[in-house]
Scaffold this active site. Structure first.
Site, PDB file in Angstrom:
ATOM      1  N   ASP A 131      23.293  -1.895   5.623  1.00 13.81           N
ATOM      2  CA  ASP A 131      22.410  -2.295   6.456  1.00 13.81           C
ATOM      3  C   ASP A 131      21.052  -2.576   6.016  1.00 13.81           C
ATOM      4  O   ASP A 131      20.728  -3.625   6.475  1.00 13.81           O
ATOM      5  CB  ASP A 131      22.516  -1.300   7.474  1.00 13.81           C
ATOM      6  CG  ASP A 131      21.649  -1.485   8.873  1.00 13.81           C
ATOM      7  OD1 ASP A 131      21.510  -2.642   9.493  1.00 13.81           O
ATOM      8  OD2 ASP A 131      20.529  -0.709   8.977  1.00 13.81           O
ATOM      9  N   GLU A 185      28.900  -4.114   6.885  1.00 11.94           N
ATOM     10  CA  GLU A 185      27.994  -3.544   6.470  1.00 11.94           C
ATOM     11  C   GLU A 185      28.382  -2.661   5.060  1.00 11.94           C
ATOM     12  O   GLU A 185      27.448  -2.683   4.018  1.00 11.94           O
ATOM     13  CB  GLU A 185      27.078  -2.747   7.154  1.00 11.94           C
ATOM     14  CG  GLU A 185      26.280  -3.722   8.237  1.00 11.94           C
ATOM     15  CD  GLU A 185      25.582  -3.169   9.240  1.00 11.94           C
ATOM     16  OE1 GLU A 185      24.467  -3.563   9.676  1.00 11.94           O
ATOM     17  OE2 GLU A 185      25.461  -1.617   9.461  1.00 11.94           O
TER      18      GLU A 185
END
EC number: 3.1.26.3
Length: 243
Positions: free
Chosen positions: A68, A139
């Protein structure tokens, strides 16, 4: 920045041939010898089902946390280099481009869902097409790339996968919730009020029903995999109906 990280060993079993071929084609690496790729594709339900949680079989959560941040930095740098917009507009685009919904869209585009390792119940509940799971695993793959290959190859991967979205109009239109807020103010109405109507399904495939109302105008409901996305869709639907 290209130096890879030193990581603690994990004990995930080998990936199926089809998944190895997928990673080779999409990421450009052979995952053999790098168990982070297996961890990135492993949902907690798979570990629990196989009685391996806490015994060396990792899931994607730690890698998702890392990925992320790498995604956010890469997209922010990309926008800074390619656009002359003010900070507010850059932030607006960044938020859309790194959102879970966008990550899930990218994941669907590369056919990621069929390669996620899920427990039987999670798969039966539609986990392989869950926006939450797809976004998280996308992610996690970015995190695995950063750990095993470093920043430069990972930045190149993100730029390849996100090229169409960054080059298009994603995030350029005003966010529906902001647009609805301005619409209400412009029409001398009280601010919109959001209300959680229902939450159903297991955690990995939750469904949220949210209603948005503007007093004296009306109310609209929307359903999505997260409360935030349901609010966004409800605002957009309200504007289509009453705006």
């Amino acid at each position: 920045m290209s130096k890879t990280l030193t990581t603690r060993p994990v004990n995930n079993p080998a990936l199926p041939d089809a998944t190895r071929a997928f990673l080779t084609r999409v990421i450009g690496v052979d995952p053999d010898g790098a168990p982070e790729w297996t961890a990135a594709l492993t949902h907690g339900s798979f570990s629990a089902q196989n009685g391996a949680r806490g015994k060396g079989l990792e899931d994607y959560q730690r890698l998702e946390f890392l990925g992320d941040r790498v995604l956010g930095l890469t997209i922010a740098e990309w926008l800074y280099q390619s656009e002359g917009a003010a900070e507010g507009r850059l932030s607006q685009r960044l938020n859309v481009l790194v959102s879970r919904q966008m990550c899930a869209t990218i994941a669907r585009g590369i056919g990621l869902g069929e390669h996620i390792r899920l427990g039987k119940q999670a798969r039966d509940d539609g986990g392989s097409d869950s926006e939450n799971i797809l976004g998280d695993v996308m992610e996690a793959l970015i995190g695995a790339s950063f750990v095993t290959r470093g920043f430069e190859p990972t930045r190149a991967l993100i730029r390849s996968l996100w090229a169409e979205e960054v080059g298009g109009r994603a995030g350029q239109a005003k966010h529906p919730k902001s647009a609805l807020q301005e619409w209400a103010a412009g029409n001398r109405r009280k601010p919109p009020e959001y209300r959680l109507v229902d939450r159903s399904g297991p955690d990995h495939a939750a469904r949220f029903t949210v209603a948005v109302a503007v007093k004296g105008v009306g109310e609209v409901e929307a359903v999505a995999n997260s409360k935030q996305e349901a609010e966004t869709q409800a605002a957009a639907a309200f504007l289509r109906q009453f705006g």
